[in-house]
Scaffold this motif. Structure first.
Motif, PDB file in Angstrom:
ATOM      1  N   SER A  50       0.855  -1.177   0.000  1.00 31.02           N
ATOM      2  CA  SER A  50       0.000   0.000   0.000  1.00 31.02           C
ATOM      3  C   SER A  50       0.896   1.233   0.000  1.00 31.02           C
ATOM      4  O   SER A  50       2.130   1.119  -0.024  1.00 31.02           O
ATOM      5  N   ALA A  51       0.285   2.409   0.012  1.00 29.04           N
ATOM      6  CA  ALA A  51       1.063   3.652  -0.039  1.00 29.04           C
ATOM      7  C   ALA A  51       0.436   4.695   0.867  1.00 29.04           C
ATOM      8  O   ALA A  51      -0.789   4.724   1.073  1.00 29.04           O
ATOM      9  N   SER A  52       1.274   5.552   1.405  1.00 29.05           N
ATOM     10  CA  SER A  52       0.803   6.642   2.258  1.00 29.05           C
ATOM     11  C   SER A  52      -0.048   7.608   1.436  1.00 29.05           C
ATOM     12  O   SER A  52      -0.007   7.616   0.199  1.00 29.05           O
ATOM     13  N   GLY A  53      -0.826   8.425   2.119  1.00 28.93           N
ATOM     14  CA  GLY A  53      -1.732   9.335   1.437  1.00 28.93           C
ATOM     15  C   GLY A  53      -1.055  10.283   0.483  1.00 28.93           C
ATOM     16  O   GLY A  53      -1.634  10.654  -0.550  1.00 28.93           O
ATOM     17  N   ASP A  54       0.183  10.690   0.804  1.00 33.13           N
ATOM     18  CA  ASP A  54       0.901  11.599  -0.091  1.00 33.13           C
ATOM     19  C   ASP A  54       1.659  10.862  -1.188  1.00 33.13           C
ATOM     20  O   ASP A  54       2.294  11.486  -2.043  1.00 33.13           O
ATOM     21  N   GLY A  55       1.595   9.517  -1.152  1.00 30.83           N
ATOM     22  CA  GLY A  55       2.244   8.730  -2.191  1.00 30.83           C
ATOM     23  C   GLY A  55       3.748   8.680  -2.093  1.00 30.83           C
ATOM     24  O   GLY A  55       4.415   8.217  -3.030  1.00 30.83           O
TER      25      GLY A  55
END
Length: 716
Positions: A50-55
């Motif tokens: 997965s990835a953090s909200g800011d990518g």
């Protein structure tokens, strides 16, 4: 090591050329998971990602280590290790919302006493901020697009070694939803959703496998072993449920006989048994039909949530895999390429479905603008066994997590691969049989020889020992295209148990082939002449002087110089000095044998040997390589030997030692694909005008990513 070309012009086939192309995904970097570990020698694996909200941060589950791993992709072309977080059990899935990673953690003591947690970790502090008892063993997780809740599939998986390994092992699974408050799961909001009694197969032992949530907050769940699909709400209302159904498959390979690609068989009524599922809009979702117990439809399907089948890939996805040389023949009797994971995202207003083939180590990219007629736009090379994927459209990125870690076998480690959506030509594949008049399966390309008008002839090695083949490759198109596959036959039947490693033209429409052989279980080392139809009409065994000192690693190439066949022996035989191998000569007219010695580099790790020999313009060119892969690869070179040194001495006498000149370092080209450096550079072909092509052996996709590099290395 890096060398400048000496009088040559480099043309790397994977470099974009010409006018601007349509948008494509191309790999821009990779990250080996062991880089995050304190003990780099420990088994490690990237599974769900997965990835953090800011990518800017990737987060993957690492089951062997019991951690989630973090990767800094502020610069996606140069990913950096950010370390691991111990989750206190086996992480089965991870979903990141903003800066909070929510992890399904299996803490089960046994199959009959399953347990698990949903734990949340702050990616900045790397501290646990929430932990919810799930009451059973979690599998996948998915957050609602609006961030209001998370869904968890509680599989309570069965013991496959108990009895016949089928359903009916209690307790059964269920689905959990948990509300998210202030970015963190609120355990007291947990809802347990009963899916018992819905499926026709094993109704009392449901095993939810994969979940996804659409923009309307509706949850779709696959129950793989039950071959069933359920659509529900966050509060547990069952909106619909139906069988995943079956597919009648044709033109597939269903035999487990190693060494032959036979796409002539059928499987009627093959249960889909889906694994991955993804909504593609609020009405339609796609499933990846991996299979488990009695099924595996080798493709993928799109359903309307009312249960209507909208699209079925049938054999088309697997055929696309076949055409790029990624078909895993050793899995033919099981589930073939095994589509397992998937991802959906919109890039530049185009909706894409990404289908991960676990056993083929490839990703199919489909434009699903029309869900009833998806269009395959690309096939992306991945690491070995892609398990999970995440798209980051805001940054134009797509990422795969590849779980296989071959540390025990000295192979490549588990990797994360990063791709960018670019205004550039597709960099992969570099070799394909797409466009041929019939479906051509191929792999394990070894020796090559140049023909006329841009045609290269290549052979496969012992991985397909029951199907030795001469391939005709057109290098004037991009990607290079296999246009014909001519079987090598003996008495009208496939010449079995050959390990073809070298090919050269005889000047009369036929070929001379060199077989490495293996006297303990295959045909011994030898030379074979085939006519223009591929029929063997002459077999020449090595002389007793050579057979007396032969070892397993034998002839790796063959070329013809003024009526004499020259063969490169890969590694030292019993009578060779250290770091020297033989170049063996056979005079076709007199049947006399001779040899010279070639000095190889000394290996720091593993071994160094020869894998090809080619005559051109009065000189001889060889490929010298080590058997190392990834960052350990150090020697993948083309060397030139002056033709006046190719004077063989009689066997049994003191052999002259030739000198060599380095002319091309292949490693920078292998690095240009932004994956890891593969070990087996085995093919070299040089045309009359000096244009040279190289290729790699993909080992038949067996403990290999399946990637084949086939590219121009300039003009000699």
């Amino acid at each position: 090591m890096s060398l400048k070309l000496l009088g040559m012009t480099s043309v790397i086939a994977i470099t974009a050329t010409g006018a601007a192309a349509e948008m494509n995904f191309n790999r821009i970097s990779n990250f080996a998971t062991f880089a995050n570990n304190q003990d780099a020698s420990a088994e490690s694996s990237a599974e769900i990602i997965s990835a953090s909200g800011d990518g800017m941060t990737l987060v993957y589950s690492d089951s062997p280590l019991g951690v989630i791993g973090l990767i800094d992709i502020t610069d996606p072309t140069a990913p950096l290790a950010k370390g691991n977080i111990d989750v206190g059990g086996e992480p089965t899935a991870v979903s990141v919302l903003g800066n909070i990673a929510m992890v399904g953690v299996n803490t089960s003591e046994s199959y009959t006493a399953p347990s698990g947690m949903l734990k949340a970790f702050d990616l900045t502090t790397m501290e646990e901020v929430s932990a919810c008892d799930l009451g059973g063993q979690p599998d996948s997780t998915a957050t609602a697009p609006d961030g209001s809740f998370i869904a968890v599939a509680i599989e309570n998986e069965r013991d496959e070694d108990l009895g016949e390994g089928g359903l009916g092992q209690m307790p059964g699974g269920y689905v959990v939803t948990i509300g998210i408050e202030n970015g963190v799961p609120a355990c007291d909001s947990m809802v347990q959703i009963d899916v018992n009694g819905l499926a026709d197969i094993g109704p009392n032992d449901p095993e939810p496998e994969f979940v996804d949530v659409n923009a309307a907050g509706e949850i779709v769940v696959t129950m793989q072993e039950n071959n069933h699909i359920v659509v529900m709400t966050q509060t547990g209302e069952i909106l619909n449920h139906f069988s995943a159904g079956s597919v009648d498959l044709t033109e597939i390979d269903t035999t487990d006989e190693r060494g032959a690609l036979l796409f002539t068989q059928t499987q009627e009524g093959r249960l889909r048994e889906p694994d991955g599922v993804q909504w593609i809009d609020t009405d339609h979702f796609a499933i990846a039909n991996e299979g488990d117990m009695d099924g595996g439809a080798r493709g993928w399907t799109i359903f309307n949530k009312d249960g209507t089948e909208i699209f079925e890939a049938g054999n088309s996805f697997e055929h696309a895999i076949v055409q790029i040389g990624h078909y895993p023949d050793k899995r033919s009797d099981a589930k073939g390429a095994e589509p397992e994971g998937m991802e959906f995202a919109i890039f530049n207003d185009i909706p894409y479905a990404f289908i991960l083939a676990e056993r083929a180590s490839v990703v199919g990219v489909y434009d699903v603008t029309d869900p009833s007629a998806p269009v395959l736009t690309q096939m992306l090379p991945s690491g070995i066994a892609p398990e999970g994927a995440i798209a980051i459209p805001s940054r134009g990125l797509f990422v795969t997590a590849n779980e296989a870690d071959l540390i025990e076998d000295g192979g490549i480690r588990s990797h994360v691969m990063i791709y960018e959506y670019q205004d550039a030509p597709a960099a992969y594949p570099q070799l394909t049989s797409a466009g041929a008049d019939e479906l051509i399966g191929w792999g394990a390309i070894s020796g090559m020889v140049a023909g006329e008008d841009g045609i290269v002839y290549a052979i496969n090695d012992s991985f397909y020992s029951y199907q030795p083949t001469i391939f005709t490759i057109d290098t004037t198109v991009k990607p290079a295209q296999i246009t014909n596959a001519m079987p090598v036959t003996r008495g009208g039947f496939a010449a079995q148990k050959l390990d073809l490693e070298g090919i050269t033209r005889d000047g009369e429409g036929g070929f001379w082939l060199a077989s490495e052989g293996r006297t303990d279980r295959m045909t011994p080392h030898g030379i074979y002449h085939v006519n223009s139809d591929g029929e063997i009409d002459k077999e020449i065994s090595l002389p007793v002087e050579l057979l007396a000192v032969e070892r397993r690693f034998g002839i790796e190439g063959i070329t013809l110089i003024n009526g004499t066949l020259w063969m490169a022996v890969q590694r030292e035989w019993a009578d060779d000095p250290a770091n020297h191998v033989k170049l063996v000569a056979y005079d076709i007219e007199t049947s006399e044998w001779g040899a010279v010695l070639y000095p190889t580099a000394a290996a720091d790790t593993g071994w160094v040997g020869l894998s090809e020999i080619v005559a051109y313009a009065g000189d001889v060119y060889v490929i010298e390589r080590d058997n190392q892969i990834g960052d350990n690869a150090a020697i993948k070179m083309v060397y030139r030997i002056s033709g006046d040194q190719m004077v063989p001495a009689l066997l049994g006498s003191e052999l002259p030692i030739v000198s060599k000149e380095a002319v091309y370092d292949l490693i920078p080209d292998l690095q240009a694909g932004n994956g890891y450096v593969v070990d087996k550079v085995e093919g070299l072909a040089i045309f009359a005008d000096g244009a040279a092509w190289a290729s790699t052996d993909n080992d038949g996709v067996d403990d290999s990513s399946g990637e084949t590099f086939f590219w121009s290395i300039g003009t000699f």
